[in-house]
Design a protein around this motif. Structure first.
Motif, PDB file in Angstrom:
ATOM      1  N   LYS A  20      -9.154  74.311  48.275  1.00 26.07           N
ATOM      2  CA  LYS A  20      -9.018  74.402  49.737  1.00 26.07           C
ATOM      3  C   LYS A  20     -10.385  74.407  50.422  1.00 26.07           C
ATOM      4  CE  LYS A  20      -4.538  76.751  49.862  1.00 26.07           C
ATOM      5  NZ  LYS A  20      -3.789  77.976  50.287  1.00 26.07           N
ATOM      6  N   ILE A  21     -11.343  75.091  49.806  1.00 27.17           N
ATOM      7  CA  ILE A  21     -12.693  75.142  50.372  1.00 27.17           C
ATOM      8  C   ILE A  21     -13.303  73.742  50.405  1.00 27.17           C
ATOM      9  CG2 ILE A  21     -15.043  76.005  50.030  1.00 27.17           C
ATOM     10  CD1 ILE A  21     -13.790  78.492  48.689  1.00 27.17           C
ATOM     11  N   VAL A  22     -13.256  73.056  49.280  1.00 26.33           N
ATOM     12  CA  VAL A  22     -13.847  71.716  49.189  1.00 26.33           C
ATOM     13  C   VAL A  22     -13.104  70.743  50.102  1.00 26.33           C
ATOM     14  CG1 VAL A  22     -14.351  69.774  47.652  1.00 26.33           C
ATOM     15  CG2 VAL A  22     -14.706  72.115  46.858  1.00 26.33           C
ATOM     16  N   GLY A  23     -11.782  70.831  50.114  1.00 26.32           N
ATOM     17  CA  GLY A  23     -10.978  69.944  50.951  1.00 26.32           C
ATOM     18  C   GLY A  23     -11.278  70.094  52.431  1.00 26.32           C
ATOM     19  N   ALA A  24     -11.544  71.322  52.857  1.00 28.69           N
ATOM     20  CA  ALA A  24     -11.803  71.595  54.277  1.00 28.69           C
ATOM     21  C   ALA A  24     -13.109  70.972  54.757  1.00 28.69           C
ATOM     22  CB  ALA A  24     -11.822  73.101  54.528  1.00 28.69           C
ATOM     23  N   ALA A  25     -14.011  70.662  53.829  1.00 33.01           N
ATOM     24  CA  ALA A  25     -15.314  70.112  54.206  1.00 33.01           C
ATOM     25  C   ALA A  25     -15.263  68.607  54.487  1.00 33.01           C
ATOM     26  CB  ALA A  25     -16.345  70.405  53.121  1.00 33.01           C
ATOM     27  N   GLY A  35     -23.338  62.037  56.221  1.00 34.68           N
ATOM     28  CA  GLY A  35     -23.037  63.330  56.826  1.00 34.68           C
ATOM     29  C   GLY A  35     -23.330  64.458  55.856  1.00 34.68           C
ATOM     30  N   ILE A  36     -23.580  65.642  56.399  1.00 29.34           N
ATOM     31  CA  ILE A  36     -23.903  66.808  55.569  1.00 29.34           C
ATOM     32  C   ILE A  36     -23.045  67.993  56.009  1.00 29.34           C
ATOM     33  CG2 ILE A  36     -25.749  68.310  54.704  1.00 29.34           C
ATOM     34  CD1 ILE A  36     -27.704  66.193  56.015  1.00 29.34           C
ATOM     35  N   SER A  37     -22.539  68.741  55.040  1.00 27.07           N
ATOM     36  CA  SER A  37     -21.812  69.975  55.333  1.00 27.07           C
ATOM     37  C   SER A  37     -22.369  71.107  54.482  1.00 27.07           C
ATOM     38  CB  SER A  37     -20.311  69.816  55.043  1.00 27.07           C
ATOM     39  OG  SER A  37     -19.712  68.922  55.965  1.00 27.07           O
ATOM     40  N   VAL A  38     -22.267  72.314  54.999  1.00 24.30           N
ATOM     41  CA  VAL A  38     -22.575  73.501  54.204  1.00 24.30           C
ATOM     42  C   VAL A  38     -21.257  74.025  53.664  1.00 24.30           C
ATOM     43  CG1 VAL A  38     -23.363  75.899  54.273  1.00 24.30           C
ATOM     44  CG2 VAL A  38     -24.649  74.138  55.481  1.00 24.30           C
ATOM     45  N   VAL A  39     -21.214  74.286  52.370  1.00 24.21           N
ATOM     46  CA  VAL A  39     -20.008  74.817  51.741  1.00 24.21           C
ATOM     47  C   VAL A  39     -20.443  75.957  50.829  1.00 24.21           C
ATOM     48  CG1 VAL A  39     -17.897  74.219  50.507  1.00 24.21           C
ATOM     49  CG2 VAL A  39     -19.151  72.427  51.711  1.00 24.21           C
ATOM     50  N   ALA A  40     -19.911  77.165  51.065  1.00 24.26           N
ATOM     51  CA  ALA A  40     -20.447  78.307  50.322  1.00 24.26           C
ATOM     52  C   ALA A  40     -19.506  79.496  50.314  1.00 24.26           C
ATOM     53  CB  ALA A  40     -21.786  78.737  50.935  1.00 24.26           C
ATOM     54  N   ASN A  41     -19.662  80.292  49.277  1.00 21.71           N
ATOM     55  CA  ASN A  41     -19.064  81.627  49.204  1.00 21.71           C
ATOM     56  C   ASN A  41     -20.208  82.588  49.513  1.00 21.71           C
ATOM     57  OD1 ASN A  41     -17.824  84.049  48.530  1.00 21.71           O
ATOM     58  ND2 ASN A  41     -17.902  83.683  46.316  1.00 21.71           N
ATOM     59  N   LEU A  42     -20.270  83.050  50.761  1.00 23.85           N
ATOM     60  CA  LEU A  42     -21.432  83.809  51.210  1.00 23.85           C
ATOM     61  C   LEU A  42     -21.332  85.294  50.887  1.00 23.85           C
ATOM     62  CD1 LEU A  42     -22.145  82.349  54.782  1.00 23.85           C
ATOM     63  CD2 LEU A  42     -23.316  81.825  52.636  1.00 23.85           C
ATOM     64  N   PRO A  43     -22.442  85.902  50.484  1.00 21.65           N
ATOM     65  CA  PRO A  43     -22.460  87.363  50.312  1.00 21.65           C
ATOM     66  C   PRO A  43     -22.184  88.026  51.663  1.00 21.65           C
ATOM     67  CG  PRO A  43     -24.430  86.346  49.365  1.00 21.65           C
ATOM     68  CD  PRO A  43     -23.741  85.297  50.165  1.00 21.65           C
ATOM     69  N   VAL A 100     -18.280  75.239  55.954  1.00 20.01           N
ATOM     70  CA  VAL A 100     -17.057  75.830  55.386  1.00 20.01           C
ATOM     71  C   VAL A 100     -17.484  76.959  54.462  1.00 20.01           C
ATOM     72  CG1 VAL A 100     -14.966  75.422  54.041  1.00 20.01           C
ATOM     73  CG2 VAL A 100     -15.893  73.595  55.489  1.00 20.01           C
ATOM     74  N   VAL A 101     -17.134  78.179  54.850  1.00 20.84           N
ATOM     75  CA  VAL A 101     -17.610  79.335  54.092  1.00 20.84           C
ATOM     76  C   VAL A 101     -16.489  80.337  53.843  1.00 20.84           C
ATOM     77  CG1 VAL A 101     -20.040  79.210  54.758  1.00 20.84           C
ATOM     78  CG2 VAL A 101     -18.423  80.362  56.275  1.00 20.84           C
ATOM     79  N   MET A 102     -16.615  81.000  52.716  1.00 22.78           N
ATOM     80  CA  MET A 102     -15.736  82.133  52.424  1.00 22.78           C
ATOM     81  C   MET A 102     -16.516  83.395  52.746  1.00 22.78           C
ATOM     82  SD  MET A 102     -13.345  82.923  49.186  1.00 22.78           S
ATOM     83  CE  MET A 102     -14.636  82.675  47.986  1.00 22.78           C
ATOM     84  N   ILE A 103     -15.962  84.188  53.655  1.00 25.43           N
ATOM     85  CA  ILE A 103     -16.633  85.391  54.126  1.00 25.43           C
ATOM     86  C   ILE A 103     -15.619  86.523  54.236  1.00 25.43           C
ATOM     87  CG2 ILE A 103     -18.422  84.123  55.376  1.00 25.43           C
ATOM     88  CD1 ILE A 103     -16.839  84.525  57.934  1.00 25.43           C
ATOM     89  N   GLN A 104     -16.077  87.692  54.606  1.00 23.57           N
ATOM     90  CA  GLN A 104     -15.177  88.827  54.787  1.00 23.57           C
ATOM     91  C   GLN A 104     -14.115  88.472  55.835  1.00 23.57           C
ATOM     92  OE1 GLN A 104     -17.274  92.478  55.332  1.00 23.57           O
ATOM     93  NE2 GLN A 104     -15.458  93.646  55.893  1.00 23.57           N
ATOM     94  N   LYS A 105     -12.857  88.760  55.526  1.00 25.70           N
ATOM     95  CA  LYS A 105     -11.730  88.377  56.387  1.00 25.70           C
ATOM     96  C   LYS A 105     -11.912  88.890  57.818  1.00 25.70           C
ATOM     97  CE  LYS A 105      -6.660  88.780  56.535  1.00 25.70           C
ATOM     98  NZ  LYS A 105      -6.422  89.874  57.506  1.00 25.70           N
ATOM     99  N   GLU A 106     -12.340  90.114  57.947  1.00 28.75           N
ATOM    100  CA  GLU A 106     -12.515  90.719  59.268  1.00 28.75           C
ATOM    101  C   GLU A 106     -13.553  89.962  60.100  1.00 28.75           C
ATOM    102  OE1 GLU A 106     -14.575  94.766  60.972  1.00 28.75           O
ATOM    103  OE2 GLU A 106     -13.425  94.935  59.114  1.00 28.75           O
ATOM    104  N   VAL A 107     -14.634  89.528  59.461  1.00 28.69           N
ATOM    105  CA  VAL A 107     -15.679  88.799  60.165  1.00 28.69           C
ATOM    106  C   VAL A 107     -15.185  87.405  60.562  1.00 28.69           C
ATOM    107  CG1 VAL A 107     -18.029  87.861  59.990  1.00 28.69           C
ATOM    108  CG2 VAL A 107     -17.490  90.090  58.993  1.00 28.69           C
TER     109      VAL A 107
END
Length: 294
Positions: free
Chosen positions: A41-46, A123-131, A153-160
């Motif tokens: 899903k992360i890669v697809g979203a980019a 084109g360039i995208s940022v894709v990451a699981n961020l601390p 496209v990043v995975m971050i804390q849900k609340e943020v």
């Protein structure tokens, strides 16, 4: 590589950790994702393809990097933990389109890196699981530096993530929402339970896509001042916009001039900041700026 050999499987992740005797550093917020569905899903979203590049921040042991290499023409992975560089070099050996960079993304000259590593790509995208602990500084650096980005496209804390995507009127809406939405169009892609990481964090995560704006959504006289007005307006959430702005711009004066400015901006002084749209904040900051207030 066939699916059972992919880095993201629990078995393969544990095998790599044990092989290299890797120990997690809590101070770096290291949590490795072990769910291939979420990675997809992360890669697809980019929206990547072979003509596009991807910048990954914090690749860990390469689970997401591996997937990005199959989707993009070039992947640059920036890792701050020196201990992970040789591990990544070995496990990602089959992918010549991956460039590993040891460094702190907050200190890197990203414009130069983009020019050197992504030249000729469409084109360039940022894709990451961020601390979690550096999510906001990293995202604001990416947005404020006006890099030639399509998506973040990043995975971050849900609340943020919920705060970044929030609309006016709710408790999640604040200065972070406005900052992110000034530079991008946020969209929540999915939520991610804490159980799909090694080690497990204490809270759930979410994947968010920020479609980087090519044009600003509003016209502001002074961008820096616009954000000062937004910050001042949210200084104390329970206070009205009038009270917050008085504390910032008229600490010793009366309300006459402030009331005049709010009226000129067509904003009721009794409203709270969380009810104002980004367009209303733009109108307000322009009026206040034109009045010569700093």
């Amino acid at each position: 590589m066939n699916r059972r050999e992919e880095i993201s499987t629990p078995r393969r992740t544990k095998e790599i950790i044990q092989k290299y005797g890797f120990s997690f550093k809590k101070s770096l917020g290291q949590n490795f994702l072990i769910d291939q569905n979420i990675l997809g899903k992360i890669v697809g979203a980019a929206g990547l393809d072979s003509t596009k590049g991807a910048l990954e921040i914090g690749p860990g042991i390469g689970a997401l990097t591996e997937q990005l290499a199959s989707a993009a023409g070039k992947v640059v992975a920036v890792e701050i933990d020196q201990r992970l560089i040789p591990i990544l070099g070995e496990v990602l050996g089959p992918f010549p389109q991956i460039k590993l960079v040891h460094g702190d993304v907050l200190k890197l000259d990203l414009k130069t890196l983009f020019q050197e590593e992504f030249a000729g790509l469409s084109g360039i995208s940022v894709v990451a699981n961020l601390p979690y602990y550096v999510t906001t500084p990293i995202l604001m650096k990416l947005l404020e530096e006006r890099l030639p980005l399509e998506n973040i496209v990043v995975m971050i804390q849900k609340e943020v993530a919920e705060r970044m995507a929030a609309a006016p009127g709710g408790k999640d809406y604040g200065s972070l929402s406005i900052a992110v939405q000034f530079f991008s169009e946020p969209e929540l892609i999915c939520t991610v339970p804490h159980t799909v990481f090694i080690p497990q964090p204490n809270v759930d995560s979410a994947v968010i896509r920020l479609k980087v704006r090519q044009q600003r959504p509003v016209d502001v006289t002074d961008e820096s001042f616009f954000f000062q007005v937004v910050q001042a307006s949210f200084a104390q959430r329970r206070k009205t916009i009038s009270n917050n702005l008085k504390s910032r711009f008229f600490p010793k004066g009366d309300r006459t001039e402030l009331e005049r400015l709010l009226k000129a901006a067509e904003i009721d002084p009794a409203r709270r900041a969380e009810t104002l749209s980004i367009q209303e904040f733009a109108r307000l900051s322009n009026v206040v700026h034109e009045a010569g207030l700093k």
